[in-house]
Design an enzyme around this catalytic site. Structure first.
Site, short mmCIF file in Angstrom:
data_model
loop_
_atom_site.label_atom_id
_atom_site.label_comp_id
_atom_site.label_asym_id
_atom_site.label_seq_id
_atom_site.Cartn_x
_atom_site.Cartn_y
_atom_site.Cartn_z
CE1 TYR A 1 -3.69 -2.56 0.72
CE2 TYR A 1 -4.65 -0.60 1.32
CZ TYR A 1 -4.75 -1.79 0.92
OH TYR A 1 -5.98 -2.54 0.89
CE LYS B 1 1.38 -17.62 -2.67
NZ LYS B 1 0.53 -18.78 -2.99
CG ASP C 1 -2.50 -20.24 -1.58
OD1 ASP C 1 -1.65 -20.31 -0.56
OD2 ASP C 1 -1.84 -20.80 -2.44
CG ASP D 1 -8.52 -4.28 1.78
OD1 ASP D 1 -9.08 -3.82 2.29
OD2 ASP D 1 -8.27 -4.44 0.31
CG ASP E 1 -13.77 -6.59 1.71
OD1 ASP E 1 -13.69 -5.91 2.71
OD2 ASP E 1 -14.18 -6.03 0.41
C1 IPM Z 1 -10.59 -0.94 4.12
C2 IPM Z 1 -10.86 -0.07 2.55
C3 IPM Z 1 -9.42 0.41 2.28
C4 IPM Z 1 -8.13 -0.23 2.25
C5 IPM Z 1 -9.60 1.38 0.98
C6 IPM Z 1 -10.78 2.35 1.24
C7 IPM Z 1 -8.34 2.34 0.83
O1 IPM Z 1 -10.83 -1.27 1.74
O2 IPM Z 1 -10.41 -0.29 5.13
O3 IPM Z 1 -10.61 -2.09 4.01
O4 IPM Z 1 -7.96 -0.80 1.46
O5 IPM Z 1 -7.75 -0.23 3.36
MG MG Z 2 -11.08 -3.09 2.30
#
Ligand code: IPM
Ligand code: MG
Length: 359
Positions: free
Chosen positions: A141, A186, A219, A243, A247
């Site tokens: 990042y 990884k 993975d 990240d 999700d």
């Molecule tokens: C999160 C979001 C952020 C990230 C984005 C909005 C930059 O996806 O907080 O998970 O990737 O960290």
């Molecule tokens: Mg995110």
């Protein structure tokens, strides 16, 4: 003692869920006679429209002066031209970096009454209680970037110190929770992952021999998160993997709208935000789930303001409202964002014992 809380509503559904956070804070302040100073500032696309910058200097300064910062969400189609030089998400990344918030806690628990709405079979998710500890200010990042028409580069870099400070937090949490720690990396391909593995293994052997420890390739981890999620307790990983995996893990709960997060650094001050995005598809409809935002307020009381009792009350009220079906459509209810927020506020005084507390 007065406490300063800065609210950054941001874009899309951000302002809608922040409205409920503010109402909750006002109610808590009144009930506990707390001197909470609430302020609002601009971030993301909203800040770009007003000032040209996604993180105006004034906002950063106000964040530095606050005891805690609450953030709604940033981004949206209006600002998502891939060729744009400035993007709303930069505001959030700059803020995390400028405040030195290197560790991100993302607790994932499934409320028993919500197990049926998970896309996985209820018996697989009913016992899930995972804390994902994500490194937040390093890795790919923040590495050097080159962007050309035919060639682009993103550098991923980590130092021992950057790894150690996150792993220590994760190991402490694992010890408190009497659970194990899983490092996700990884290491069969990436040099940075091999450093993570080396540093983490040394630290766990020398300082946390009592905490069960394992390593897992990312993975494989993404497969185990859906195949057998309750095998995990605390999971620690680098920025990008964290990240993506959070999700994925949010789907165990059935809705992105449910999950809170805390971003912390060396000092007590922290940044608290739901893990969902600005959800432009439902923005303005008044149906966004406020739970991730309200649970983030709970985490703020626990980690930055040091009032665990209030954190517990908020968490119990949220779980009680969900158990009564007093929630938004994404988790099977029929309430608006405002009514769902109110359902939580109404239950602040109830006696309801959740399985575990966030954090
Ligand atoms: C999160 C979001 C952020 C990230 C984005 C909005 C930059 O996806 O907080 O998970 O990737 O960290
Ligand atoms: Mg995110």
């Amino acid at each position: 003692m007065s406490m300063k809380v800065l609210m950054l509503p941001g874009d899309g559904i951000g302002p809608e869920v922040m409205h409920e956070a503010e109402a909750l804070l006002e109610e808590i302040a009144a009930q506990h006679s707390l001197d909470l100073q609430l302020d609002t500032a601009l971030i993301g696309g909203a800040a770009m429209d007003a000032t040209g910058a996604p993180l105006p200097e004034e906002t950063l300064q106000a964040c530095r002066e606050a005891d805690a910062v609450l953030l709604g969400a940033v981004g949206g189609p209006k600002w998502s031209d891939p060729n744009a030089r400035v993007r709303p998400e930069q505001g959030l990344l700059e803020l995390r970096k400028a405040l030195g918030l290197f560790v991100n806690l993302r607790p994932i628990r499934v409320h028993p009454s919500l197990a049926p709405i998970s896309p996985l079979r209820p018996e697989f998710v009913a016992d899930v209680d995972v804390m994902v500890v994500r490194e937040l200010t390093g890795g790919i990042y923040f590495g050097e970037k080159q962007e050309g028409d035919d060639h682009a580069v993103d550098v991923c870099s980590y130092t021992r110190e950057e790894i150690e400070r996150v792993v220590v937090q994760a190991a402490e949490l694992a010890r408190q929770r009497c659970g194990g720690l899983t490092l996700v990396d990884k290491a069969n391909v990436l040099a940075t992952s091999r450093l993570w593995r080396k540093v983490t293994t040394e630290l766990m052997t020398n300082r946390y021999p009592d905490v069960p420890f394992e390593t897992m390739l990312v993975d494989a981890a993404s497969m185990h998160i859906v195949a057998n999620p309750s095998r995990f307790n605390v999971l620690v990983t680098e920025n990008l993997f964290g990240d993506i995996l959070t999700d994925e893990a949010s789907m165990l709960v059935g809705s992105m709208g449910m999950l809170p997060s805390a971003s912390l650094g060396k000092d007590r001050a922290g940044l608290y935000e739901p893990i969902h995005g600005s959800a432009p598809d439902i923005a303005g409809q008044g149906i966004a789930n406020p739970v991730g935002m309200l649970a983030s307020v709970g985490m703020m009381f626990r980690y930055s303001l040091g009032i665990r009792e209030v954190a517990g009350r908020i968490e119990r009220a949220i779980w009680s409202a969900i158990a009564d079906g007093q929630c938004t459509p994404d988790i099977g209810g029929s309430l608006t964002t405002r009514a769902a927020g109110e359902a939580v506020r109404e239950r602040l005084g109830e006696y309801y014992i959740p399985k575990f507390a966030y954090g």
